[in-house]
Motif scaffolding. Structure first.
Motif: not given
Length: 603
Positions: A134-144
């Motif tokens: 149940n861990k989250t990461n900060s959304l990066s523009f690299r994800n997009l």
């Protein structure tokens, strides 16, 4: 209403050359011959949106930086500049400029990722990284970035358009799709309690480390074999350029030594000429002094001679006769002796004047010779100096710059290969633990992906696009959650030929852009597709070949012009030209690979 971005220009700059390509709203098509830089264009755009490294190609030589122009639907525009070797960015807006870091940081806009996310209302969002932890990461523009810049190798892959095939990244990539399709991120997810420090905990830690390394390797976009071959070439090139720099430096040092000697010789000549000018000035004063003395002595000589012819008479005062007068005793002088002495002194001065004249003549002769020699030395100095400034110094600087670029690139490649080494060691360690670790107890998991309702709505959007393109069959589309891919007319998308995989991947990417725009959801707002019509250029199997007899290509461009002529932007990279019937309304750029006709290529 969400704000969207648009690509405006991509410019490569170097000390002596520049290459620029511009993009416009609506549909842009870059087409033409192979090996003209079309795919490199897609990689360069990705690099300027935060990619870690740009592929080294021979045409890159001589370029030092890249500029990417971006604008928003709200009327703002920016220019991002970055060294072609990588590193941080310079952001320019009007006359103002600031530095943007390459590395992403949560909720901060002092980096390229955070800056772009803020412009499309996605700054500070979080996406699920691990469904078990149940861990989250900060959304990066690299994800997009991989969703809006679909390169040729990705568009024809057999896996889902929504994830790149790396199992450790699947959760995060599907969470990114869910965020775009629903506008809801995973900030509300509560992390699970940490495991006990046992083998299961070690495996979890190794999985996280492996996932991070895999993410870095994917962003890098290079295969290990390619990097090893590149490193070998760089080592050879570094050795060659090291010799070139040394040879050029030796030549430059020799010429600079020659220039120093000529400058020293010139200074010596100038010092002697100054000394001669000073001597000539003093000798001129001495000559004038001799003249004055000579005139005075001649006056004494002439007046003394006159005394010899004067008659002696009685003194007009006392009447004493000449014989009783003692004038010579009174003045203690003898006129004849004085005249004789004056005559001798005149002869001496004449002799000294002749010697002075001879010395002055010698000095003037030396002055003339030195002046001519100085002109020769000055000319030689100017030639050597010009050779240093115009030829050798630039050659040395260019050789040093090339060598520096090679060393920096080699360092980057070594760092990239180190990632593979670390990944191999971590995977080996995990394999050992897998052999001795029992099955873990069942844990609560967070659902991955998006709901059936959203999947159905999105599938209908893909279905609508395929029908508009006259894709073969009935175009019944549904989303398979197990594979995270689409099934078209009962056949998995990934099991088709690479040409049909490319077209259907393009349909999914375009559907994602349109779905977000229609529902006013965040999205970068632009889409770059490299070779979506691959079936027309490199068909694979009967399905791809059969497609060549349809009007899908015409309908493909017709649909894009009809649905993306406003604020959205679609960039298509293809080998083949669009059909003549669809050229109107397209922003067309053709790379001819012919120096005598049109634009040769990107660089």
């Amino acid at each position: 209403m969400s704000s969207y971005l648009r690509l405006d220009k991509l410019r490569f700059s170097g000390p002596s050359k520049r290459s620029e390509i511009r993009f416009y709203s609506g549909v842009n098509v870059i087409c033409g011959a192979s090996d003209t830089g079309k795919s490199f264009l897609a990689e360069a755009v990705d690099f300027m949106l935060g990619g870690s490294e740009l592929k080294v190609i021979p045409e890159r030589e001589g370029y030092s930086s890249i500029e990417l122009g971006l604008s928003s639907t709200e009327g703002q525009s920016w220019t991002f500049e970055r060294a072609i070797s990588g590193g941080d960015f310079i952001l320019r807006q009007g006359q103002a400029s600031e530095k943007l870091r390459q590395s992403h940081a949560h909720e901060r806009v002092d980096n390229i990722s955070g800056f772009l996310l803020a412009k499309i209302d996605l700054l500070g969002k979080r996406i699920l990284k691990s469904s078990t932890k149940n861990k989250t990461n900060s959304l990066s523009f690299r994800n997009l970035a991989r969703l809006v810049i679909v390169q040729e190798g990705e568009i024809q892959q057999k896996g889902s358009p929504f994830w790149g095939g790396q199992f450790t990244l699947k959760t995060a990539e599907l969470a990114t799709i869910k965020l775009l399709l629903t506008g809801i991120d995973d900030s509300a997810v509560v992390s699970a309690a940490p495991d006990e420090p046992d083998q299961a905990g070690q495996i979890g830690l190794l999985d996280e480390l492996i996932a991070d390394l895999v993410s870095e390797i994917i962003d890098m976009g290079e295969e290990q074999g390619e990097l090893e071959a590149q490193l070998e070439r760089l080592e050879a090139s570094a050795a060659e350029h090291r010799d070139s720099v040394a040879n050029a430096q030796r030549t430059l040092d020799a010429q600079m030594g020659e220039r120093r000697e000529l400058a020293k010789q010139q200074r010596g000549i100038d010092d002697r000429l100054d000394e001669i000018r000073e001597l000539l000035a003093r000798f001129e004063l001495l000559r004038e002094h001799y003249g004055v003395d000579r005139e005075r002595l001649r006056a004494i000589q002439e007046s003394g001679t006159l005394f010899a012819y004067v008659e002696r008479v009685a003194c007009p005062l006392c009447g004493a006769g000449p014989e009783t007068q003692h004038a010579d005793a009174d003045c203690e002088g003898n006129v004849a002796t004085i005249v004789e002495a004056a005559t001798a002194e005149i002869s001496k001065i004449e002799r000294l004047s002749e010697e002075l004249a001879s010395t002055v003549t010698d000095l003037l002769t030396e002055q003339g010779s030195l002046s001519a020699l100085r002109a020769t030395v000055e000319h030689a100095y100017a030639n050597v100096d010009a050779e240093i400034r115009q030829t050798m110094a630039p050659e040395v600087e260019e050789a040093r710059a090339k060598f520096t670029d090679i060393i920096e690139t080699r360092s980057v490649v070594r760092g990239s290969l180190a990632l593979f080494d670390r990944l191999e060691k971590l995977e080996a360690r995990r394999a050992v633990l897998d052999d001795v670790t029992p099955e873990p107890a069942e844990k609560a998991k967070v659902a991955v992906g998006f709901s059936e309702v959203v999947a159905h709505q999105f599938s209908l959007k893909v279905e609508h696009i395929l029908k508009a393109w006259n894709f073969p069959g009935e175009c019944r589309v549904h989303y398979d959650k197990d594979t995270s891919d689409f099934v078209i007319d009962g056949k998995p998308r990934g099991s088709r030929g690479k040409g049909l995989r490319a077209i259907t991947h393009a349909a999914v990417s375009i559907a994602l852009l349109e779905y977000c725009q229609e529902h006013e959801l965040p999205h970068p707002g632009f889409l770059l597709l490299d070779s979506p019509l691959l079936a027309y250029f490199k068909p694979e199997g009967d399905e791809d070949t059969a497609l060549q007899g349809t009007d899908l290509k015409e309908r493909f461009y017709s649909y894009l012009k009809a649905h993306h002529g406003g604020e959205s932007q679609v960039i298509i990279i293809e080998n083949q030209h669009p059909p003549d019937s669809e050229l109107e309304g397209l922003n067309l750029t053709v790379f001819t690979r012919n120096p005598a006709e049109g634009r040769f290529g990107l660089l």
